[in-house]
Scaffold this motif. Structure first.
Motif, PDB file in Angstrom:
ATOM      1  N   TYR A 100       0.903  -1.344  -0.042  1.00 32.40           N
ATOM      2  CA  TYR A 100       0.148   0.127  -0.179  1.00 32.40           C
ATOM      3  C   TYR A 100       0.962   1.200   0.005  1.00 32.40           C
ATOM      4  CZ  TYR A 100      -3.351   3.600   1.627  1.00 32.40           C
ATOM      5  OH  TYR A 100      -3.787   4.808   2.046  1.00 32.40           O
ATOM      6  N   ALA A 101       1.957   1.356   0.866  1.00 31.67           N
ATOM      7  CA  ALA A 101       2.763   2.436   0.968  1.00 31.67           C
ATOM      8  C   ALA A 101       3.628   2.677  -0.428  1.00 31.67           C
ATOM      9  CB  ALA A 101       3.639   2.347   2.307  1.00 31.67           C
ATOM     10  N   LEU A 102       4.030   1.590  -0.908  1.00 28.92           N
ATOM     11  CA  LEU A 102       4.549   1.723  -2.103  1.00 28.92           C
ATOM     12  C   LEU A 102       3.605   2.255  -3.257  1.00 28.92           C
ATOM     13  CD1 LEU A 102       7.293   1.327  -3.957  1.00 28.92           C
ATOM     14  CD2 LEU A 102       6.487  -1.063  -4.265  1.00 28.92           C
ATOM     15  N   ALA A 103       2.650   1.753  -3.232  1.00 26.93           N
ATOM     16  CA  ALA A 103       1.406   2.139  -4.296  1.00 26.93           C
ATOM     17  C   ALA A 103       1.318   3.646  -3.972  1.00 26.93           C
ATOM     18  CB  ALA A 103       0.259   1.426  -4.486  1.00 26.93           C
ATOM     19  N   MET A 104       1.132   4.311  -2.796  1.00 27.99           N
ATOM     20  CA  MET A 104       0.885   5.768  -2.702  1.00 27.99           C
ATOM     21  C   MET A 104       1.974   6.465  -3.008  1.00 27.99           C
ATOM     22  SD  MET A 104      -2.135   5.822  -1.585  1.00 27.99           S
ATOM     23  CE  MET A 104      -2.375   4.695  -2.930  1.00 27.99           C
ATOM     24  N   ALA A 105       3.274   5.878  -2.665  1.00 23.28           N
ATOM     25  CA  ALA A 105       4.410   6.786  -2.948  1.00 23.28           C
ATOM     26  C   ALA A 105       4.585   6.969  -4.443  1.00 23.28           C
ATOM     27  CB  ALA A 105       5.853   6.042  -2.297  1.00 23.28           C
ATOM     28  N   LEU A 106       4.511   5.841  -5.267  1.00 20.43           N
ATOM     29  CA  LEU A 106       4.581   5.930  -6.728  1.00 20.43           C
ATOM     30  C   LEU A 106       3.587   6.848  -7.496  1.00 20.43           C
ATOM     31  CD1 LEU A 106       5.227   2.064  -7.336  1.00 20.43           C
ATOM     32  CD2 LEU A 106       6.778   4.120  -7.803  1.00 20.43           C
ATOM     33  N   MET A 107       2.209   6.730  -6.775  1.00 22.52           N
ATOM     34  CA  MET A 107       1.033   7.573  -7.367  1.00 22.52           C
ATOM     35  C   MET A 107       1.214   8.923  -6.997  1.00 22.52           C
ATOM     36  SD  MET A 107      -1.033   5.677  -8.596  1.00 22.52           S
ATOM     37  CE  MET A 107      -2.367   6.595  -9.057  1.00 22.52           C
ATOM     38  N   GLY A 108       1.855   9.067  -5.627  1.00 25.58           N
ATOM     39  CA  GLY A 108       2.198  10.657  -5.461  1.00 25.58           C
ATOM     40  C   GLY A 108       3.467  11.344  -5.859  1.00 25.58           C
ATOM     41  N   SER A 109       4.231  10.585  -6.601  1.00 24.29           N
ATOM     42  CA  SER A 109       5.412  11.083  -6.974  1.00 24.29           C
ATOM     43  C   SER A 109       5.207  12.156  -8.280  1.00 24.29           C
ATOM     44  CB  SER A 109       6.210   9.880  -7.671  1.00 24.29           C
ATOM     45  OG  SER A 109       7.436  10.187  -8.336  1.00 24.29           O
ATOM     46  N   GLU A 110       6.030  13.048  -7.951  1.00 26.68           N
ATOM     47  CA  GLU A 110       6.052  14.283  -9.008  1.00 26.68           C
ATOM     48  C   GLU A 110       6.750  13.698 -10.185  1.00 26.68           C
ATOM     49  OE1 GLU A 110       8.303  17.573  -7.611  1.00 26.68           O
ATOM     50  OE2 GLU A 110       7.085  17.822  -5.827  1.00 26.68           O
ATOM     51  N   ALA A 111       7.547  12.726 -10.363  1.00 24.72           N
ATOM     52  CA  ALA A 111       7.992  11.983 -11.756  1.00 24.72           C
ATOM     53  C   ALA A 111       7.282  10.835 -12.142  1.00 24.72           C
ATOM     54  CB  ALA A 111       9.290  11.584 -11.454  1.00 24.72           C
ATOM     55  N   HIS A 132      -6.424  -5.584   2.672  1.00 22.13           N
ATOM     56  CA  HIS A 132      -6.240  -4.147   2.975  1.00 22.13           C
ATOM     57  C   HIS A 132      -7.318  -3.181   2.889  1.00 22.13           C
ATOM     58  CE1 HIS A 132      -4.004  -0.380   3.272  1.00 22.13           C
ATOM     59  NE2 HIS A 132      -3.386  -0.954   4.358  1.00 22.13           N
ATOM     60  N   ALA A 133      -8.054  -2.812   3.659  1.00 25.12           N
ATOM     61  CA  ALA A 133      -9.208  -1.878   3.450  1.00 25.12           C
ATOM     62  C   ALA A 133      -8.913  -0.713   2.473  1.00 25.12           C
ATOM     63  CB  ALA A 133      -9.889  -1.671   4.731  1.00 25.12           C
ATOM     64  N   GLU A 134      -7.999   0.170   2.893  1.00 27.99           N
ATOM     65  CA  GLU A 134      -7.660   1.323   2.292  1.00 27.99           C
ATOM     66  C   GLU A 134      -7.451   1.086   0.673  1.00 27.99           C
ATOM     67  OE1 GLU A 134      -6.227   0.758   5.148  1.00 27.99           O
ATOM     68  OE2 GLU A 134      -6.575   2.189   6.565  1.00 27.99           O
ATOM     69  N   SER A 135      -6.593   0.127   0.687  1.00 27.53           N
ATOM     70  CA  SER A 135      -6.498  -0.305  -0.801  1.00 27.53           C
ATOM     71  C   SER A 135      -7.452  -0.786  -1.797  1.00 27.53           C
ATOM     72  CB  SER A 135      -5.227  -1.385  -0.887  1.00 27.53           C
ATOM     73  OG  SER A 135      -4.106  -1.154  -0.140  1.00 27.53           O
ATOM     74  N   LEU A 136      -8.247  -1.454  -0.970  1.00 31.23           N
ATOM     75  CA  LEU A 136      -9.706  -2.019  -1.729  1.00 31.23           C
ATOM     76  C   LEU A 136     -10.330  -0.747  -2.048  1.00 31.23           C
ATOM     77  CD1 LEU A 136     -11.453  -4.313  -2.484  1.00 31.23           C
ATOM     78  CD2 LEU A 136     -12.421  -4.705  -0.352  1.00 31.23           C
ATOM     79  N   PHE A 137     -10.543   0.111  -1.154  1.00 32.75           N
ATOM     80  CA  PHE A 137     -11.493   1.375  -1.356  1.00 32.75           C
ATOM     81  C   PHE A 137     -10.731   2.084  -2.547  1.00 32.75           C
ATOM     82  CE2 PHE A 137     -12.766   5.658  -0.456  1.00 32.75           C
ATOM     83  CZ  PHE A 137     -14.074   5.527   0.141  1.00 32.75           C
ATOM     84  N   LEU A 138      -9.646   2.453  -2.546  1.00 29.68           N
ATOM     85  CA  LEU A 138      -8.875   3.210  -3.643  1.00 29.68           C
ATOM     86  C   LEU A 138      -9.167   2.253  -5.090  1.00 29.68           C
ATOM     87  CD1 LEU A 138      -5.599   4.424  -1.753  1.00 29.68           C
ATOM     88  CD2 LEU A 138      -8.078   5.608  -2.526  1.00 29.68           C
ATOM     89  N   GLY A 168     -20.132  -3.481   7.923  1.00 27.67           N
ATOM     90  CA  GLY A 168     -20.368  -2.473   8.722  1.00 27.67           C
ATOM     91  C   GLY A 168     -19.312  -1.208   8.480  1.00 27.67           C
ATOM     92  N   ASN A 169     -18.432  -1.339   7.285  1.00 31.13           N
ATOM     93  CA  ASN A 169     -17.489  -0.246   7.227  1.00 31.13           C
ATOM     94  C   ASN A 169     -18.258   0.835   6.713  1.00 31.13           C
ATOM     95  OD1 ASN A 169     -15.785   1.505   5.896  1.00 31.13           O
ATOM     96  ND2 ASN A 169     -14.131  -0.200   6.247  1.00 31.13           N
ATOM     97  N   PRO A 170     -18.214   2.011   7.382  1.00 29.12           N
ATOM     98  CA  PRO A 170     -19.160   3.349   6.894  1.00 29.12           C
ATOM     99  C   PRO A 170     -18.596   3.776   5.798  1.00 29.12           C
ATOM    100  CG  PRO A 170     -17.902   3.779   8.877  1.00 29.12           C
ATOM    101  CD  PRO A 170     -17.754   2.231   8.827  1.00 29.12           C
ATOM    102  N   GLU A 171     -17.261   3.756   5.349  1.00 30.12           N
ATOM    103  CA  GLU A 171     -16.699   4.360   4.187  1.00 30.12           C
ATOM    104  C   GLU A 171     -17.166   3.593   2.874  1.00 30.12           C
ATOM    105  OE1 GLU A 171     -12.658   4.258   5.091  1.00 30.12           O
ATOM    106  OE2 GLU A 171     -12.691   6.440   4.898  1.00 30.12           O
ATOM    107  N   PHE A 172     -17.376   2.050   3.085  1.00 29.81           N
ATOM    108  CA  PHE A 172     -17.858   1.328   2.139  1.00 29.81           C
ATOM    109  C   PHE A 172     -19.328   1.454   2.014  1.00 29.81           C
ATOM    110  CE2 PHE A 172     -13.370  -0.409   2.737  1.00 29.81           C
ATOM    111  CZ  PHE A 172     -13.065  -0.707   1.364  1.00 29.81           C
ATOM    112  N   GLN A 173     -19.995   1.604   3.081  1.00 29.45           N
ATOM    113  CA  GLN A 173     -21.491   1.733   3.052  1.00 29.45           C
ATOM    114  C   GLN A 173     -21.801   3.146   2.132  1.00 29.45           C
ATOM    115  OE1 GLN A 173     -22.188   1.605   7.023  1.00 29.45           O
ATOM    116  NE2 GLN A 173     -22.659  -0.603   6.964  1.00 29.45           N
ATOM    117  N   TYR A 174     -21.160   4.117   2.571  1.00 31.18           N
ATOM    118  CA  TYR A 174     -21.349   5.389   2.110  1.00 31.18           C
ATOM    119  C   TYR A 174     -21.055   5.360   0.370  1.00 31.18           C
ATOM    120  CZ  TYR A 174     -20.995  10.351   0.596  1.00 31.18           C
ATOM    121  OH  TYR A 174     -21.074  11.360  -0.159  1.00 31.18           O
TER     122      TYR A 174
END
Length: 175
Positions: A100-111, A132-138, A168-174
């Motif tokens: 997850y952290a690597l994916a976020m770093a790659l996505m957020g890279s200026e390059a 991984h819930a955050e990854s699934l959500f994204l 019952g995850n509210p983010e996914f419910q929304y």
């Protein structure tokens, strides 16, 4: 008695003995204690050194933490390439938070490039498959909107999100 500093000193002493025998869990514990300044003087440099030893010994968790240290400049100069390299080692070893952290770093890279975006999506998908819930959500959001070169498929995105929503995850419910 956990509040007795004599026990803390003995604990640190035992951790250092285990670290001297290349125990990666002891090295990581010492790294965290040094970073926090709990039961031993705060030292990001010492934290980095303990974590680096554990990472070089093959601990995926330490490799992930070392990537973060390079990314943030904790105990070492900021080095984005080293951060990505250690992040990839941890991710390849199956460490889900590193994926997850690597994916976020790659996505957020200026390059960011098309190739780095594809790599990021691959790691994000792998972390999502690990639960991984955050990854699934994204991933579900990216698929729902057709972002990052993914085919837009609202039905597939909803199917991906439904189990977490039903749990019952509210983010996914929304969503």
């Amino acid at each position: 008695l956990p509040d007795d500093p004599r026990h803390w000193d003995k604990g640190v002493e035992l951790l250092k003995k285990a670290a001297d025998q290349n125990d990666t869990e002891a090295l990581l514990a010492l790294s965290r204690l040094a970073a926090q300044g709990k039961v031993m003087p705060q030292s990001f440099l010492e934290s980095f050194e303990y974590c680096s030893r554990a990472a070089h010994l093959g601990s995926p968790e330490a490799q992930h933490e070392l990537a973060g240290m390079y990314a943030k400049g904790w105990g070492v100069a900021v080095d984005t390439e080293a951060a990505l390299s250690w992040g990839r080692k941890a991710a390849r070893a199956g460490h889900t938070p590193a994926k997850y952290a690597l994916a976020m770093a790659l996505m957020g890279s200026e390059a960011r490039t098309e190739d780095s975006t594809k790599e990021a999506i691959s790691w994000l998908r792998s972390a999502a498959e690990d639960g991984h819930a955050e990854s699934l959500f994204l991933m579900a959001g990216a698929i729902a909107h057709g972002h990052y070169g993914l085919e837009k498929d609202e039905k597939k995105a909803a199917e991906m999100a439904l189990p977490k929503a039903e749990e019952g995850n509210p983010e996914f419910q929304y969503a």
